[in-house]
Design an enzyme around this catalytic site. Structure first.
Site, short mmCIF file in Angstrom:
data_model
loop_
_atom_site.label_atom_id
_atom_site.label_comp_id
_atom_site.label_asym_id
_atom_site.label_seq_id
_atom_site.Cartn_x
_atom_site.Cartn_y
_atom_site.Cartn_z
N GLY A 10 -6.19 14.04 2.17
CA GLY A 10 -4.79 13.65 2.21
C GLY A 10 -4.51 12.62 1.14
O GLY A 10 -5.15 12.58 0.09
N CYS A 11 -3.59 11.75 1.43
CA CYS A 11 -3.17 10.71 0.50
C CYS A 11 -4.35 9.80 0.13
O CYS A 11 -5.04 9.30 1.00
CB CYS A 11 -2.06 9.88 1.14
SG CYS A 11 -1.62 8.42 0.22
N PHE A 12 -4.56 9.59 -1.16
CA PHE A 12 -5.71 8.77 -1.56
C PHE A 12 -5.52 7.30 -1.26
O PHE A 12 -6.48 6.54 -1.24
CB PHE A 12 -6.14 9.00 -3.00
CG PHE A 12 -5.10 8.90 -4.10
CD1 PHE A 12 -3.98 8.09 -4.01
CD2 PHE A 12 -5.29 9.63 -5.25
CE1 PHE A 12 -3.07 8.02 -5.04
CE2 PHE A 12 -4.37 9.56 -6.30
CZ PHE A 12 -3.26 8.74 -6.18
N CYS A 14 -4.77 6.26 1.68
CA CYS A 14 -5.41 6.18 3.00
C CYS A 14 -6.93 6.23 2.89
O CYS A 14 -7.62 5.40 3.47
CB CYS A 14 -4.94 7.33 3.89
SG CYS A 14 -3.18 7.32 4.28
#
EC number: 1.8.4.11
Length: 180
Positions: A10-12, A14
């Protein structure tokens, strides 16, 4: 000895926050991998047109933490059963992926996935891609240590902070002592 693995969950922002907290992790760099465009920008990757995933490249000391342990953290802190999606982030750029550096890393990744399936950790099938590493493009500077620099931003408080709380509950013994 220092080793490297590249993960997309997912979002890097995070994943960087999660793995920066892990004992034995020497460094974490956000970036892009697995696409067809050279030197992609964040905006290009977010469009979904480049084929790249948002990833983090982790350098770790395998005398302090094994790849298997890192992968258990990886699977624990994101949903590996949703294809091209993590929460509200949708698109191939948010896919769950392990980019391995050698055959041994690939074998370990497949073994961990098989064990998670065998133990029925998730009610749905794990769809994490396991692929050979390709060119890693480092993300723009403003993405590095995003959570540390922006922890009071609504996204950080709503999405990243709960992941760190979950990490603390499941892997307290793997957290860097100075962060406890």
């Amino acid at each position: 000895m220092a080793k490297r693995i590249t993960l997309g969950g997912g979002c890097f922002w995070c994943t960087e926050a999660v793995f920066t907290a892990i004992e034995g992790v020497i460094g974490v760099k956000p970036g892009y991998m697995g696409g067809k465009r050279e030197n992609p920008t964040y905006e290009q990757v977010c469009s979904g047109a480049t084929g790249h995933a948002e990833v983090i490249q982790i350098t770790y000391d395998d005398a302090l933490i094994s790849l298997e342990e890192l992968l258990y953290v990886f699977f624990y802190t994101h949903n590996p059963t949703t294809l091209n999606r993590q929460g509200a982030d949708v698109g191939t750029q948010y896919r769950s992926v392990i980019f391995y550096e050698d055959v041994q890393q690939a074998e370990i990744a497949h073994q961990v996935i098989a064990k998670l399936h065998e133990e029925k950790v998730y009610p749905d099938k794990i769809v994490t891609e396991v692929s050979p590493a390709s060119v890693f493009y480092v993300a723009e500077d403003y993405h590095h240590q995003y959570f540390i620099r922006n922890r009071n931003q609504p996204y950080c408080m709503a999405v990243i902070e709960p992941k760190l709380v979950k990490l603390l509950k499941g892997f307290r013994d793997k957290i860097k002592p100075e962060l406890l």
